[in-house]
Design a protein around this motif. Structure first.
Motif, PDB file in Angstrom:
ATOM      1  N   VAL A  34       0.844  -1.200   0.000  1.00  0.00           N
ATOM      2  CA  VAL A  34       0.000   0.000   0.000  1.00  0.00           C
ATOM      3  C   VAL A  34       0.879   1.249   0.000  1.00  0.00           C
ATOM      4  O   VAL A  34       0.654   2.205  -0.751  1.00  0.00           O
ATOM      5  N   GLY A  35       1.904   1.241   0.842  1.00  0.00           N
ATOM      6  CA  GLY A  35       2.812   2.374   0.914  1.00  0.00           C
ATOM      7  C   GLY A  35       3.540   2.613  -0.393  1.00  0.00           C
ATOM      8  O   GLY A  35       3.699   3.763  -0.838  1.00  0.00           O
ATOM      9  N   LEU A  36       3.975   1.548  -1.044  1.00  0.00           N
ATOM     10  CA  LEU A  36       4.693   1.681  -2.313  1.00  0.00           C
ATOM     11  C   LEU A  36       3.784   2.224  -3.417  1.00  0.00           C
ATOM     12  O   LEU A  36       4.228   2.992  -4.272  1.00  0.00           O
ATOM     13  N   ILE A  37       2.511   1.834  -3.400  1.00  0.00           N
ATOM     14  CA  ILE A  37       1.552   2.369  -4.385  1.00  0.00           C
ATOM     15  C   ILE A  37       1.402   3.872  -4.197  1.00  0.00           C
ATOM     16  O   ILE A  37       1.461   4.641  -5.165  1.00  0.00           O
ATOM     17  N   LEU A  38       1.215   4.284  -2.953  1.00  0.00           N
ATOM     18  CA  LEU A  38       1.027   5.718  -2.678  1.00  0.00           C
ATOM     19  C   LEU A  38       2.271   6.524  -3.045  1.00  0.00           C
ATOM     20  O   LEU A  38       2.165   7.621  -3.606  1.00  0.00           O
ATOM     21  N   ARG A  39       3.461   5.998  -2.736  1.00  0.00           N
ATOM     22  CA  ARG A  39       4.684   6.724  -3.096  1.00  0.00           C
ATOM     23  C   ARG A  39       4.838   6.817  -4.607  1.00  0.00           C
ATOM     24  O   ARG A  39       5.248   7.858  -5.142  1.00  0.00           O
ATOM     25  N   ALA A  40       4.478   5.745  -5.307  1.00  0.00           N
ATOM     26  CA  ALA A  40       4.551   5.771  -6.777  1.00  0.00           C
ATOM     27  C   ALA A  40       3.586   6.784  -7.360  1.00  0.00           C
ATOM     28  O   ALA A  40       3.850   7.373  -8.420  1.00  0.00           O
ATOM     29  N   MET A  41       2.464   6.993  -6.679  1.00  0.00           N
ATOM     30  CA  MET A  41       1.482   7.968  -7.153  1.00  0.00           C
ATOM     31  C   MET A  41       1.913   9.414  -6.882  1.00  0.00           C
ATOM     32  O   MET A  41       1.313  10.347  -7.402  1.00  0.00           O
ATOM     33  N   GLY A  42       2.927   9.582  -6.038  1.00  0.00           N
ATOM     34  CA  GLY A  42       3.444  10.925  -5.782  1.00  0.00           C
ATOM     35  C   GLY A  42       3.209  11.456  -4.384  1.00  0.00           C
ATOM     36  O   GLY A  42       3.610  12.575  -4.074  1.00  0.00           O
TER      37      GLY A  42
ATOM     38  N   THR B  88       7.534   3.537   7.928  1.00  0.00           N
ATOM     39  CA  THR B  88       8.760   4.198   7.477  1.00  0.00           C
ATOM     40  C   THR B  88       8.470   5.107   6.287  1.00  0.00           C
ATOM     41  O   THR B  88       9.002   6.215   6.189  1.00  0.00           O
ATOM     42  N   LEU B  89       7.609   4.635   5.381  1.00  0.00           N
ATOM     43  CA  LEU B  89       7.247   5.433   4.203  1.00  0.00           C
ATOM     44  C   LEU B  89       6.323   6.586   4.573  1.00  0.00           C
ATOM     45  O   LEU B  89       6.430   7.682   4.022  1.00  0.00           O
ATOM     46  N   PHE B  90       5.385   6.329   5.501  1.00  0.00           N
ATOM     47  CA  PHE B  90       4.388   7.340   5.892  1.00  0.00           C
ATOM     48  C   PHE B  90       4.286   7.384   7.419  1.00  0.00           C
ATOM     49  O   PHE B  90       3.470   6.669   8.013  1.00  0.00           O
ATOM     50  N   PRO B  91       5.095   8.222   8.041  1.00  0.00           N
ATOM     51  CA  PRO B  91       5.139   8.238   9.515  1.00  0.00           C
ATOM     52  C   PRO B  91       3.935   8.901  10.179  1.00  0.00           C
ATOM     53  O   PRO B  91       3.693   8.686  11.371  1.00  0.00           O
TER      54      PRO B  91
ATOM     55  N   GLU C 194       3.705  -5.777  14.121  1.00  0.00           N
ATOM     56  CA  GLU C 194       4.498  -4.607  13.738  1.00  0.00           C
ATOM     57  C   GLU C 194       5.457  -4.883  12.590  1.00  0.00           C
ATOM     58  O   GLU C 194       5.816  -3.963  11.850  1.00  0.00           O
ATOM     59  N   ARG C 195       5.883  -6.124  12.402  1.00  0.00           N
ATOM     60  CA  ARG C 195       6.854  -6.373  11.320  1.00  0.00           C
ATOM     61  C   ARG C 195       6.256  -6.090   9.945  1.00  0.00           C
ATOM     62  O   ARG C 195       6.986  -5.801   8.997  1.00  0.00           O
ATOM     63  N   PHE C 196       4.911  -6.177   9.836  1.00  0.00           N
ATOM     64  CA  PHE C 196       4.284  -5.826   8.563  1.00  0.00           C
ATOM     65  C   PHE C 196       3.968  -4.332   8.483  1.00  0.00           C
ATOM     66  O   PHE C 196       3.896  -3.775   7.389  1.00  0.00           O
ATOM     67  N   MET C 197       3.797  -3.699   9.645  1.00  0.00           N
ATOM     68  CA  MET C 197       3.491  -2.274   9.651  1.00  0.00           C
ATOM     69  C   MET C 197       4.735  -1.400   9.547  1.00  0.00           C
ATOM     70  O   MET C 197       4.673  -0.264   9.050  1.00  0.00           O
TER      71      MET C 197
END
Length: 517
Positions: A315-323, A349-352, A341-344
């Motif tokens: 989900v985080g990688l999709i949002l970062r790719a979108m800008g 890290t991408l969206f604190p 937490e290991r999945f979160m």
């Protein structure tokens, strides 16, 4: 991104097995077909390192989608007589499941009562099957508003009244019936109606998905919208609490909400076990065995066609790719994330700047009912009012599906709805270390999705996910069926009902969106 457990399975044992070979070939073919079709679409739009770089306009995403001249309208557009004085009997229903499954059941119950010319007894909300929460209808919804809003459509009482016969007081006992799943209208006008006339009242239980969604009667569908988007209003304490959370989030600018459906029940349902350790896999398999019908599910096949819920990192990688950058404020609507937490951590890290209802407004009322109906109702309202909403798994998720429909009705508010089937081969390649052009192909996949504007309802989308065009209208329509109702529609309905009222706010307004707080 390496998915835990993906490369630790012992394929060597199956190397000589024809069955295993066929399975792997099928998976390879599925991935190749998805990848090739996607690359063809990408390059046809000028994709590739030296071609057009697909872009998403974030400023537009933070605003509502283009309405195309449509606006929400669920008021009747043809002759709609009020409930007659003489009824065929009383209808009781027990709505099972979680908050949003119950919500659709309530809408269906109102329609069923209208179809059968019955008085509806205030629907019962099952306290045991899902939330173990005994709040009931009175604890979640504004009962007076519900009854008054629907007075042009059905009669509603809180309990079946006693009758006097031959000088004696007698209770009407409702005969219990189990409706077929997705029952047609004909079942209600024949089987159910016959029992109602015979006994005076019927009790339909369970009442989840017990009335067909696709009905070839726009006025019936608009009644569902009046119930869902106007009559079902949460109690004042829930509305105030939700608005308080929204105000605090918006005080620092735009915010998006995400329904992170990475929970035990959905992972077990999807059959996506292999990214977890052996102990976690045992828990998921046990839950699946106890709650779902037996079915052989092969992880690689499910993964290749996008049947697995997105991980938080994906989900985080999709949002970062979108800008979207790491300053984006995100409200998380989710239960207990499976795997912890290991999945979160990668997502955080991408969206604190992550929040939930407990962190934004840690009131005692929510702390005591975080996972119950109250917590779910607050999450629903915050997601409805957020600038952007993103469901990560909208397959059988009633919460996400209802919100998609409600946000569409609430002014075409932006939704980011990942196409898991298109994204699956991209993430499979990423897991194998193929990172070149990753963000470009993700952006292209997201550009090909609807972001909240009017769009045709296509299976498996339900009516509750998308009520266009039945519950929308145009002031200058090409099709007469899409013409907005007259401005004096309330006066017409009042005159038919034979009463005058000053409380116009308690009924569905023909040209309004919704009153939310």
């Amino acid at each position: 991104m390496r998915r835990p457990g993906l490369y630790n399975r012992q394929h060597a044992k199956q190397a000589g097995a024809v069955k295993g070979m066929i399975g792997r070939l099928l998976i390879a073919v599925l991935v190749v077909i998805c990848t090739i079709s996607f690359l063809v679409l990408w390059t046809s739009n000028g994709g590739g390192p030296s071609g057009f770089r697909p872009e998403l306009n974030l400023d537009k995403l933070w605003r509502s989608a283009d309405s195309g001249g449509w606006r929400p309208s669920s008021a009747p557009r043809s002759n709609w007589p009020p409930p007659p004085r003489e009824i065929n009997g009383y209808l009781r229903v027990r709505c099972n499941g979680g908050l949003n499954q119950q919500r659709t059941a309530i809408c269906n119950a109102v329609l069923a009562a209208r179809i059968m010319n019955a008085t509806l007894v205030l629907p019962e909300l099952d306290a045991n099957s899902f939330w173990h929460d005994d709040s009931g209808f009175h604890g979640i919804y504004d009962v007076e508003h519900f009854i008054m809003s629907l007075r042009y459509d059905v009669k509603i009482v809180e309990k079946i009244p006693e009758i006097r016969k031959n000088g004696k007081t007698k209770k009407i006992k409702a005969v219990q019936l189990r409706p077929p799943r997705d029952a047609p209208i004909s079942w209600y006008t024949t089987d159910a109606l016959a029992k109602m006339k015979e006994h005076g009242a019927i009790y339909l239980t369970p009442f989840s998905h017990r009335l067909a969604e696709e009905i070839d009667n726009p006025e019936y569908q608009r009644l569902r919208c009046r119930v869902n988007y106007h009559a079902l209003r949460f109690k004042t304490n829930i509305m105030k609490l939700s608005q308080s959370i929204v105000d605090k989030l918006r005080s620092q600018g735009h915010f998006m909400s995400i329904h992170l459906r990475f929970e035990m029940d959905m992972l077990a349902f999807a059959g996506c076990f292999d990214i977890f350790n052996l102990k976690e896999q045992e828990i998921l398999k046990k839950y699946r065995k106890e709650n779902f019908a037996p079915k052989k599910l092969v992880y690689e096949e499910r993964r290749a066609i996008g049947k697995c819920p997105l991980t938080p990192e994906e989900v985080g990688l999709i949002l970062r790719a979108m800008g979207f950058n790491n300053s984006t404020r995100i409200y998380l609507a989710a239960g207990e994330l499976f795997g912890g937490e290991r999945f979160m951590k990668p997502f955080r890290t991408l969206f604190p700047h992550l929040e939930n209802h407990s962190s934004v407004d840690p009131v005692d009322e929510l702390a005591e009912n975080t996972q119950g109906l109250l917590g779910s109702a607050v999450d629903y309202m915050v997601c409805l009012l957020s600038d952007i909403f993103m469901p990560t798994y909208d397959g059988p998720s009633n919460f996400a599906n209802n919100l998609l429909g409600h946000r569409l009705y609430y002014g075409f508010r932006t939704t980011i709805r990942p196409d898991r089937k298109a994204l699956a081969p991209i993430f499979v390649d990423l897991e194998k270390g193929r990172t070149t052009g990753f963000e470009e192909v993700v952006r292209q996949a997201m550009l090909n999705t609807n972001l909240g504007g009017p769009h045709k309802r296509i299976p498996p989308d339900s009516f509750y996910t998308n009520s266009w065009p039945e519950c929308f209208c145009q002031t200058s329509p090409k099709n007469p069926a899409h013409k907005c109702p007259p401005d004096n529609v309330l006066e017409i309905l009042n005159s038919q009902l034979g009463e005058a009222t000053d409380d116009l706010e308690s009924v569905p307004e023909s040209n309004s969106i919704i009153s939310v707080a």
